[in-house]
Design a protein around this motif. Structure first.
Motif, PDB file in Angstrom:
ATOM      1  N   VAL A 183       0.845  -1.196   0.000  1.00  0.00           N
ATOM      2  CA  VAL A 183       0.000   0.000   0.000  1.00  0.00           C
ATOM      3  C   VAL A 183       0.884   1.252   0.000  1.00  0.00           C
ATOM      4  O   VAL A 183       1.807   1.371   0.805  1.00  0.00           O
ATOM      5  N   ASP A 184       0.610   2.199  -0.882  1.00  0.00           N
ATOM      6  CA  ASP A 184       1.334   3.477  -0.973  1.00  0.00           C
ATOM      7  C   ASP A 184       2.838   3.276  -1.112  1.00  0.00           C
ATOM      8  O   ASP A 184       3.645   3.923  -0.441  1.00  0.00           O
ATOM      9  N   VAL A 185       3.231   2.365  -1.973  1.00  0.00           N
ATOM     10  CA  VAL A 185       4.648   2.128  -2.227  1.00  0.00           C
ATOM     11  C   VAL A 185       5.122   3.059  -3.334  1.00  0.00           C
ATOM     12  O   VAL A 185       4.493   3.152  -4.390  1.00  0.00           O
ATOM     13  N   GLY A 186       6.245   3.725  -3.092  1.00  0.00           N
ATOM     14  CA  GLY A 186       6.830   4.584  -4.119  1.00  0.00           C
ATOM     15  C   GLY A 186       6.267   5.993  -4.096  1.00  0.00           C
ATOM     16  O   GLY A 186       5.117   6.221  -4.433  1.00  0.00           O
ATOM     17  N   PHE A 187       7.090   6.947  -3.688  1.00  0.00           N
ATOM     18  CA  PHE A 187       6.694   8.354  -3.662  1.00  0.00           C
ATOM     19  C   PHE A 187       7.953   9.197  -3.610  1.00  0.00           C
ATOM     20  O   PHE A 187       9.052   8.687  -3.363  1.00  0.00           O
ATOM     21  N   ARG A 188       7.797  10.474  -3.859  1.00  0.00           N
ATOM     22  CA  ARG A 188       8.931  11.387  -3.814  1.00  0.00           C
ATOM     23  C   ARG A 188       9.029  12.029  -2.433  1.00  0.00           C
ATOM     24  O   ARG A 188       8.015  12.237  -1.761  1.00  0.00           O
ATOM     25  N   LEU A 189      10.214  12.348  -2.030  1.00  0.00           N
ATOM     26  CA  LEU A 189      10.438  12.914  -0.702  1.00  0.00           C
ATOM     27  C   LEU A 189       9.645  14.191  -0.479  1.00  0.00           C
ATOM     28  O   LEU A 189       9.170  14.464   0.619  1.00  0.00           O
ATOM     29  N   ARG A 190       9.482  14.991  -1.524  1.00  0.00           N
ATOM     30  CA  ARG A 190       8.797  16.273  -1.368  1.00  0.00           C
ATOM     31  C   ARG A 190       7.292  16.097  -1.140  1.00  0.00           C
ATOM     32  O   ARG A 190       6.604  17.056  -0.794  1.00  0.00           O
ATOM     33  N   ASP A 191       6.764  14.880  -1.336  1.00  0.00           N
ATOM     34  CA  ASP A 191       5.330  14.650  -1.198  1.00  0.00           C
ATOM     35  C   ASP A 191       4.888  14.457   0.248  1.00  0.00           C
ATOM     36  O   ASP A 191       3.700  14.302   0.513  1.00  0.00           O
TER      37      ASP A 191
END
Length: 622
Positions: A183-191
């Motif tokens: 669940v919710d794998v992979g995102f950018r640090l700024r998010d």
């Protein structure tokens, strides 16, 4: 993203506990009996304990041979702290198990690098992260792998080690994602709005960095790091409060919460291993020692939330393996092992069903344990339900249950409030001067206070002298009201941060009692820290011995109603609303100080209180 409601909950509400939840839900299909459901919920933790013991045996064998493995198993199985937490639905034993399995897998991989062994190391490391966010301490274990080799690796072996380590980390990341159901794998640090300094700095420098891990996992690590460094905690040991922790906290707990002959066996084994040079010459022991030192140093010198021995349970089997190496080399006679086992069991017999409260035979008297250690080292709420009949029986005999402070007669006080792990200043005088007459399984204490002791308590702990800054708090305010027996006090705080200042002008020394009727208020000297204020609830009373002059008190409450009982003196009372932070003023609260009793209620000249109902004992502070 999952909403997280309490920072301290994060490190104990991780995917590993889903096994406990599933076991309870399965049992609920067949029964509604709460005892049976609790037993079912804890069964997975018992399984983790069994796996931990098996892993300790295997780790001892791998590091120092057959004899060391059996000694390591014996020392771990006899440790009451592992047994106690192995019967609770928490993550501490699961994490200790994952630590042992990770180091065992790392040791085997270092000796013979292979893709299969690297994958097993990654799975074990992923399990550790699924149990606790502090598993980041195991990452250096991968960097310490060269210590586990007998000889310096050749170039080809270095490449295999590096490739295997990379594979292990990749498998670990996959295992973490799987534990969060991807669940919710992979995102950018700024998010993400980060909290800890490390993540904030990383996001500032690499805002577009993509992370192949679940949001909830990384924000959990972030929140734990941020809150642990930003907050102070009630770290209490030897009746002293250390808001930022203290270096000897876990070492002292090891000394008082380990059975004496187990402690002696650990010390003897470590001494033999050190004298024979095994700890540095043996690759396996050298690797385990480095990891143990790293973990112990972090929790002793860096970690601030030192509120229980459970945070370092993973150190117990590692210490046992190192000691077992010395015992295995020494080869003491079989009767020595039987003596260690027999005495350790005998020491724990008085704590059957309550092993969490264990302290060894050197701790005497047991009634004074609350002056040595605190929090989940003794009381994790394990006796709250069973203690109710005992508490009610003493209340029926006239005991005061969880009083604001001790009162004449019998007083029932929860262990964590008595020790200071709850509100540290509340029972400071008790810790210095009183010994419980009785206790319920060490977690509820019965203190008997004589009239002479209460008189001394009022003089030494409840005496208030007018302060130099009192005028700052008392300028203006409501019209002066003569303080008479039964005069009500009602406080309604308008918004967070607001407080009501109650000013008392007394021409002569005054003994004063504030009784609670409904609601809960925090009440204390305006210039004192908020932690030193009294918590006054329905049916409770707080005594104040005032010297002549003007006194300023602060009160905060959503909605509180009580009344005053002055003794041996008189005073004039005024109130005003303020914020007790550098004297800044805010809009007034709704504060009502009527001059009549209202509602037709009458009281005698002595200010007799209405019959109080028995308050439920508050939950243990953890």
């Amino acid at each position: 993203m999952t909403e997280r409601r309490s920072d301290i909950h994060f490190n104990s509400k991780t995917p590993v506990v889903m096994a406990n939840v599933a076991a309870r839900k399965l049992a609920k299909r067949f029964t509604r009996d709460e005892t049976t459901l609790r037993f079912a919920c804890r069964l997975p933790t018992v399984g983790w304990l069994a796996l931990l013991l098996a892993g300790t045996l295997a780790l001892g064998r791998a590091a120092a041979g057959e004899a060391a493995g059996w000694w390591a198993l014996l020392l771990a199985a006899l440790d009451p702290n592992l047994v106690a937490h192995g019967s609770l639905a928490t993550v501490d034993v699961a994490y200790a198990c994952a630590t042992v399995l990770t180091l065992l897998a790392a040791l085997r991989f270092a000796r013979r690098p292979a893709p299969g062994r690297a994958a097993l190391l990654g799975v074990a490391l992923g399990l550790a992260f699924a149990a606790k966010f502090t598993a980041f301490l195991l990452l250096p274990a991968v960097l310490l792998l060269p210590l586990a080799r007998a000889e310096r690796p050749r170039r080809a072996e270095v490449l295999r080690l590096l490739g295997g380590a990379a594979l292990a980390l990749a498998v670990c990341a996959l295992a973490v994602c799987a534990s969060y159901l991807f669940v919710d794998v992979g995102f950018r640090l700024r998010d993400v709005a980060w909290k800890s300094g490390a993540f904030v700095a990383m996001a500032g420098r690499l805002p577009d960095l993509w992370l192949p891990l679940p949001v909830d996992f990384l924000t959990g690590v972030d929140v734990c790091l941020g809150s642990e460094r930003a907050k102070s905690f009630p770290v209490v040991v030897l009746s002293e409060l250390h808001p930022s922790g203290v270096w000897y906290y876990f070492a002292f707990l090891w000394l008082v919460k380990t059975p004496l002959l187990v402690l002696a066996a650990q010390a003897a084994g470590l001494g033999v291993a050190a004298r024979r040079g095994l700890l540095l010459s043996s690759p396996g022991l050298r690797f385990l020692l480095a990891n143990l030192v790293l973990t112990a140093a972090y929790f002793s010198f860096v970690y601030r939330m030192q509120i229980g021995y459970r945070f370092v349970l993973m150190c117990i089997p590692l210490l046992g393996v190192l000691a077992a190496a010395g015992l295995g080399a020494w080869r003491p006679r079989a009767w020595a092992a039987w003596a260690v086992a027999a005495t350790a069991v005998l020491e724990q017999v008085p704590y059957l069903g309550n092993t969490l409260a264990f302290t060894n035979a050197a701790v005497r008297p047991k009634e004074r344990v609350f002056t040595l250690i605190a929090d989940s080292n003794v009381d994790f709420g394990q006796n709250d339900a069973q203690a109710t009949p005992w508490i009610r029986a003493r209340a029926a005999a006239g005991a005061h249950v969880e009083p604001v402070h001790v009162l004449p007669g019998d007083n029932v006080v929860n262990f964590n409030l008595a020790s200071g792990a709850g509100l540290f200043p509340r029972h400071r005088w008790v810790r210095a001067h009183l010994t419980p007459r009785e206790h319920y399984r060490h977690t509820y204490l019965l203190f008997q206070v004589t009239p002479a002791q209460f008189e001394r308590f009022l003089t030494e702990a409840r005496r208030f002298v007018p302060g130099a800054s009192v005028e700052r708090w008392c300028a203006g305010g409501s019209p002066p009201t003569p303080l008479q027996p039964g005069l009500p006090l009602s406080v309604r705080s308008g918004r967070p941060g607001q407080a009501t200042v109650v000013c008392l002008d007394t021409p002569a020394p005054l003994e004063l009692v504030l009784r609670g009727r409904s609601g809960v208020a925090f009440f204390g000297a305006a210039a004192a820290e908020r932690a030193a204020w009294d918590r006054i609830g329905p049916g409770q009373e707080a005594w104040f011995r005032l010297e002549a002059g003007r006194h300023a008190f602060g009160a905060t409450a959503r909605a509180f109603d009580g009344w005053w009982e002055p003794h041996a003196g008189g005073a004039v009372l005024t109130t005003r609303a303020t914020v007790l932070d550098e004297g800044r003023l805010v809009e007034p609260d709704e504060v009502v100080i009527p001059t009549d009793l209202g509602g037709g209620r009458t009281m005698s000249e002595e200010g007799a209180a209405p019959p109080p109902s028995l308050p439920a004992p508050p939950p243990a502070t953890r």
